[in-house]
Scaffold this motif. Structure first.
Motif, PDB file in Angstrom:
ATOM      1  N   ILE A   1      -1.338  -6.478   4.712  1.00 42.76           N
ATOM      2  CA  ILE A   1      -1.163  -5.140   4.160  1.00 42.76           C
ATOM      3  C   ILE A   1       0.226  -4.646   4.546  1.00 42.76           C
ATOM      4  CG2 ILE A   1      -1.967  -2.749   4.251  1.00 42.76           C
ATOM      5  CD1 ILE A   1      -4.764  -3.897   4.928  1.00 42.76           C
ATOM      6  N   VAL A   2       1.002  -4.220   3.557  1.00 41.19           N
ATOM      7  CA  VAL A   2       2.343  -3.719   3.834  1.00 41.19           C
ATOM      8  C   VAL A   2       2.367  -2.223   3.543  1.00 41.19           C
ATOM      9  CG1 VAL A   2       4.811  -4.065   3.513  1.00 41.19           C
ATOM     10  CG2 VAL A   2       3.219  -5.963   3.080  1.00 41.19           C
ATOM     11  N   ASP A   3       2.576  -1.440   4.576  1.00 42.70           N
ATOM     12  CA  ASP A   3       2.587   0.014   4.503  1.00 42.70           C
ATOM     13  C   ASP A   3       3.948   0.485   3.988  1.00 42.70           C
ATOM     14  OD1 ASP A   3       2.507   2.727   4.898  1.00 42.70           O
ATOM     15  OD2 ASP A   3       2.328   2.640   7.087  1.00 42.70           O
ATOM     16  N   ASP A   4       3.936   1.088   2.796  1.00 45.54           N
ATOM     17  CA  ASP A   4       5.196   1.568   2.208  1.00 45.54           C
ATOM     18  C   ASP A   4       5.392   3.063   2.416  1.00 45.54           C
ATOM     19  OD1 ASP A   4       7.631   1.130   0.957  1.00 45.54           O
ATOM     20  OD2 ASP A   4       6.830   1.536  -1.053  1.00 45.54           O
ATOM     21  N   CYS A   5       4.893   3.540   3.555  1.00 47.79           N
ATOM     22  CA  CYS A   5       5.201   4.911   4.022  1.00 47.79           C
ATOM     23  C   CYS A   5       4.716   5.991   3.061  1.00 47.79           C
ATOM     24  CB  CYS A   5       6.706   5.064   4.263  1.00 47.79           C
ATOM     25  SG  CYS A   5       7.400   3.822   5.370  1.00 47.79           S
ATOM     26  N   GLY A   6       3.453   5.895   2.695  1.00 46.79           N
ATOM     27  CA  GLY A   6       2.860   6.930   1.862  1.00 46.79           C
ATOM     28  C   GLY A   6       2.474   8.152   2.674  1.00 46.79           C
ATOM     29  N   SER A   7       1.844   9.123   2.006  1.00 43.47           N
ATOM     30  CA  SER A   7       1.520  10.386   2.659  1.00 43.47           C
ATOM     31  C   SER A   7       0.025  10.687   2.709  1.00 43.47           C
ATOM     32  CB  SER A   7       2.241  11.535   1.932  1.00 43.47           C
ATOM     33  OG  SER A   7       1.868  11.553   0.551  1.00 43.47           O
ATOM     34  N   ASP A   8      -0.808   9.779   2.196  1.00 46.49           N
ATOM     35  CA  ASP A   8      -2.248  10.035   2.225  1.00 46.49           C
ATOM     36  C   ASP A   8      -2.896   9.257   3.370  1.00 46.49           C
ATOM     37  OD1 ASP A   8      -2.366   7.417   1.366  1.00 46.49           O
ATOM     38  OD2 ASP A   8      -3.446   7.826  -0.489  1.00 46.49           O
TER      39      ASP A   8
ATOM     40  N   ILE B   1      -6.820  -9.559   9.035  1.00 46.50           N
ATOM     41  CA  ILE B   1      -5.970  -8.528   8.440  1.00 46.50           C
ATOM     42  C   ILE B   1      -4.758  -8.276   9.333  1.00 46.50           C
ATOM     43  CG2 ILE B   1      -5.824  -6.113   7.739  1.00 46.50           C
ATOM     44  CD1 ILE B   1      -8.787  -6.225   7.034  1.00 46.50           C
ATOM     45  N   LYS B   2      -3.583  -8.364   8.737  1.00 49.63           N
ATOM     46  CA  LYS B   2      -2.321  -8.082   9.423  1.00 49.63           C
ATOM     47  C   LYS B   2      -1.651  -6.914   8.712  1.00 49.63           C
ATOM     48  CE  LYS B   2       0.344 -11.650  10.000  1.00 49.63           C
ATOM     49  NZ  LYS B   2       1.325 -12.733   9.672  1.00 49.63           N
ATOM     50  N   ILE B   3      -1.162  -5.940   9.490  1.00 47.35           N
ATOM     51  CA  ILE B   3      -0.519  -4.770   8.906  1.00 47.35           C
ATOM     52  C   ILE B   3       0.964  -4.751   9.265  1.00 47.35           C
ATOM     53  CG2 ILE B   3      -0.424  -2.244   8.842  1.00 47.35           C
ATOM     54  CD1 ILE B   3      -3.416  -2.198   9.352  1.00 47.35           C
ATOM     55  N   ILE B   4       1.788  -4.601   8.251  1.00 44.00           N
ATOM     56  CA  ILE B   4       3.242  -4.495   8.417  1.00 44.00           C
ATOM     57  C   ILE B   4       3.659  -3.117   7.916  1.00 44.00           C
ATOM     58  CG2 ILE B   4       5.478  -5.430   7.688  1.00 44.00           C
ATOM     59  CD1 ILE B   4       4.023  -8.082   7.128  1.00 44.00           C
ATOM     60  N   LYS B   5       4.599  -2.491   8.597  1.00 42.76           N
ATOM     61  CA  LYS B   5       5.054  -1.168   8.164  1.00 42.76           C
ATOM     62  C   LYS B   5       6.538  -1.205   7.833  1.00 42.76           C
ATOM     63  CE  LYS B   5       5.347   3.709   9.589  1.00 42.76           C
ATOM     64  NZ  LYS B   5       4.780   4.235   8.340  1.00 42.76           N
ATOM     65  N   ASN B   6       6.880  -0.735   6.633  1.00 45.13           N
ATOM     66  CA  ASN B   6       8.281  -0.596   6.268  1.00 45.13           C
ATOM     67  C   ASN B   6       8.916   0.536   7.080  1.00 45.13           C
ATOM     68  OD1 ASN B   6       8.040  -2.604   4.338  1.00 45.13           O
ATOM     69  ND2 ASN B   6       7.729  -1.180   2.639  1.00 45.13           N
ATOM     70  N   SER B   7      10.208   0.411   7.340  1.00 44.63           N
ATOM     71  CA  SER B   7      10.911   1.468   8.065  1.00 44.63           C
ATOM     72  C   SER B   7      11.100   2.704   7.192  1.00 44.63           C
ATOM     73  CB  SER B   7      12.278   0.962   8.544  1.00 44.63           C
ATOM     74  OG  SER B   7      13.059   0.516   7.450  1.00 44.63           O
ATOM     75  N   GLN B   8      11.065   2.515   5.878  1.00 49.77           N
ATOM     76  CA  GLN B   8      11.160   3.608   4.918  1.00 49.77           C
ATOM     77  C   GLN B   8      10.510   3.159   3.624  1.00 49.77           C
ATOM     78  OE1 GLN B   8      15.331   4.261   4.222  1.00 49.77           O
ATOM     79  NE2 GLN B   8      15.683   2.213   3.429  1.00 49.77           N
TER      80      GLN B   8
ATOM     81  N   VAL C   1       0.840  -1.204   0.000  1.00 47.53           N
ATOM     82  CA  VAL C   1       0.000   0.000   0.000  1.00 47.53           C
ATOM     83  C   VAL C   1       0.872   1.250   0.000  1.00 47.53           C
ATOM     84  CG1 VAL C   1      -1.645   1.355   1.344  1.00 47.53           C
ATOM     85  CG2 VAL C   1      -1.967  -1.112   1.115  1.00 47.53           C
ATOM     86  N   TYR C   2       0.606   2.118  -0.997  1.00 48.26           N
ATOM     87  CA  TYR C   2       1.295   3.403  -1.069  1.00 48.26           C
ATOM     88  C   TYR C   2       0.382   4.402  -1.780  1.00 48.26           C
ATOM     89  CZ  TYR C   2       4.735   7.010  -2.172  1.00 48.26           C
ATOM     90  OH  TYR C   2       5.401   8.204  -2.274  1.00 48.26           O
ATOM     91  N   ASN C   3      -0.180   5.335  -1.024  1.00 46.84           N
ATOM     92  CA  ASN C   3      -0.986   6.425  -1.582  1.00 46.84           C
ATOM     93  C   ASN C   3      -2.094   5.943  -2.524  1.00 46.84           C
ATOM     94  OD1 ASN C   3       0.612   8.152  -0.109  1.00 46.84           O
ATOM     95  ND2 ASN C   3       1.729   8.993  -1.866  1.00 46.84           N
ATOM     96  N   VAL C   4      -2.968   5.100  -1.999  1.00 49.30           N
ATOM     97  CA  VAL C   4      -4.072   4.574  -2.818  1.00 49.30           C
ATOM     98  C   VAL C   4      -5.410   4.737  -2.105  1.00 49.30           C
ATOM     99  CG1 VAL C   4      -2.806   2.917  -4.237  1.00 49.30           C
ATOM    100  CG2 VAL C   4      -3.493   2.276  -1.919  1.00 49.30           C
ATOM    101  N   GLU C   5      -5.571   5.798  -1.333  1.00 50.12           N
ATOM    102  CA  GLU C   5      -6.798   5.960  -0.554  1.00 50.12           C
ATOM    103  C   GLU C   5      -8.047   5.970  -1.444  1.00 50.12           C
ATOM    104  OE1 GLU C   5      -7.393   9.724   1.416  1.00 50.12           O
ATOM    105  OE2 GLU C   5      -5.922  10.712   0.143  1.00 50.12           O
TER     106      GLU C   5
END
Length: 309
Positions: free
Chosen positions: A38-45, A61-68, A12-16
Motif C-alpha cells: 500500500i502506497v500512501d499518497d498523502c490523502g486527507s481522509d 501488508i507493507k505500507i509505504i508513505k510518500n513524502s508529498q 491510496v489517496y482518499n478512498v476510505e
C-alpha cells in the motif's frame, strides 16, 4: 518474506469508502504467497487508518508513505520499486479482485515462462457487474509474433491493471517511466504498457474474468470540467512525446509501435474536441473535420484488422 509469487501494488489517496472491499479481496486470495504493498499518497481522509488496521492483522501488508502527494503514476512506481514478488499486479484502491485472481493468473504464467498474463475484467457500478474487457485465450512465444497479432487487433488493451507482469521486466523500465517530469492525470497506463510491451517476449491472454473496475464519480476520469480536460490533454501530449522518445531509442516492432502512438494521438484529439465544445468554440469546420477523421479512423481500423495493412 520468502518466495513471494505476486506483489499487489495499491496506491491510496482518499478512498476510505472503497478501501475495505479492495483489501478484503487481497487478503482473502486463494493464493497465499503474496505481498500487498500500500502506497500512501498523502490523502486527507481515513484511508490510512483503515490500511493500518489491516496491516496489524496481516503481515503480508507493507505500507509505504510518500513524502508529498505525487499522483497515481509516480505513487504506483514507488510501490513497484519496493516489490519483491516474482510478478506485479496493479490494483487501483477503489477496485477489487476475484478471490481466485492471483492463483488463476499465476498458474497461467506456466512456472514463470510468460512475461505477462492478461485477464478479463468487469465494470462495477451500483453493485452490479457488466463486461469491461474480455480476451480469447491466446499466447505468444516472441515479441514479433505478439506485435503482428496486436497490429490486427480491433481494440488495443493498454490498462496496467488486469495483468500479472514479471517484476524484473517492470523494474528494469522504471527509470525511464519515472523520468516523466509532469504530473499525469490520464494516459499513464498508455505509456507504461507501451514500454512494458516492448520488453516482453512471451505473453499469455486468458479468458478468465478476474478484475472489478469500479465506477467512481470522484475519479479524475469522470471530471468533465474545462480545467480537467485541459490537464488530461496535457497528460496525453506528455505521454505521446515520451512514447516517441522511447521508440527512437529502442528496437521494436515498427508497425504496432506506430499504431499504438497513433491511437494515443486519436484519444488526445477526442479530448481536444470535447474541450472546444465545452468552451463553445466548436464550429462548422470542426464538425466537418471530426466527421472526416472519425470515418477515416473506422476505415483504417477495418483495413488493419481484416487485411493487416
Amino acid at each position: 518474506m520468502n518466495d513471494v509469487k505476486v506483489s499487489i501494488i495499491i496506491p491510496v489517496y482518499n478512498v476510505e469508502k472503497y478501501l475495505r472491499e479492495c483489501l478484503d479481496s487481497c487478503i482473502n486470495q486463494t493464493l497465499q504467497d503474496i505481498e500487498i504493498i500500500i502506497v500512501d499518497d498523502c490523502g486527507s481522509d481515513k484511508s490510512m487508518d483503515i490500511a493500518q488496521e489491516y496491516a496489524k492483522k496481516d503481515n503480508r501488508i507493507k505500507i509505504i508513505k510518500n513524502s508529498q502527494n505525487m499522483g497515481l503514476f509516480l505513487t504506483r512506481c514507488e510501490g513497484i520499486k519496493s516489490a519483491t514478488g516474482e510478478y506485479i499486479l496493479n490494483l487501483d484502491s477503489d477496485d477489487f479482485l476475484d478471490l481466485r485472481a492471483c492463483e488463476i493468473a499465476y498458474n497461467a504464467t506456466k512456472d514463470g515462462y510468460y512475461d505477462i498474463v492478461t485477464f478479463g475484467s468487469y465494470y462495477w457500478n451500483n453493485n452490479s457487474a457488466s463486461l469491461f474487457s474480455e480476451f480469447e485465450r491466446s499466447s505468444f512465444d516472441s515479441g514479433d509474433e505478439f506485435g503482428s497479432w496486436l497490429f490486427r487487433s480491433k481494440n488495443i488493451s493498454w490498462n496496467l491493471w488486469g495483468r500479472l507482469i514479471k517484476r524484473d521486466i517492470y523494474q528494469a523500465n522504471l527509470d525511464f517511466l519515472m523520468s516523466v517530469n509532469a504530473r499525469l492525470i490520464m494516459a499513464e497506463d498508455v505509456l507504461a504498457m507501451f514500454v512494458i510491451y516492448h520488453n516482453c517476449q512471451r505473453l499469455n491472454f486468458i479468458s478468465d474474468m478476474l478484475y472489478y473496475y469500479r465506477y467512481n464519480p470522484s475519479s479524475s476520469t469522470n471530471d468533465k470540467s474545462i480545467e480537467n480536460l485541459k490537464n488530461c490533454i496535457d497528460s496525453f501530449e506528455v505521454v505521446i512525446a515520451k512514447m516517441r522518445e522511447f521508440a527512437s531509442k529502442n528496437q521494436c516492432n515498427k508497425r504496432w509501435q506506430k499504431l499504438y502512438i497513433s491511437l494515443g494521438v486519436h484519444e488526445c484529439d477526442i479530448l481536444k474536441r470535447r474541450l472546444k465544445i465545452k468552451e463553445g468554440k466548436f464550429g462548422l469546420m470542426d464538425k466537418i473535420g471530426a466527421f472526416i477523421e472519425g470515418r477515416w479512423f473506422v476505415i483504417r481500423r477495418k483495413l488493419r484488422v481484416k487485411f493487416g495493412i
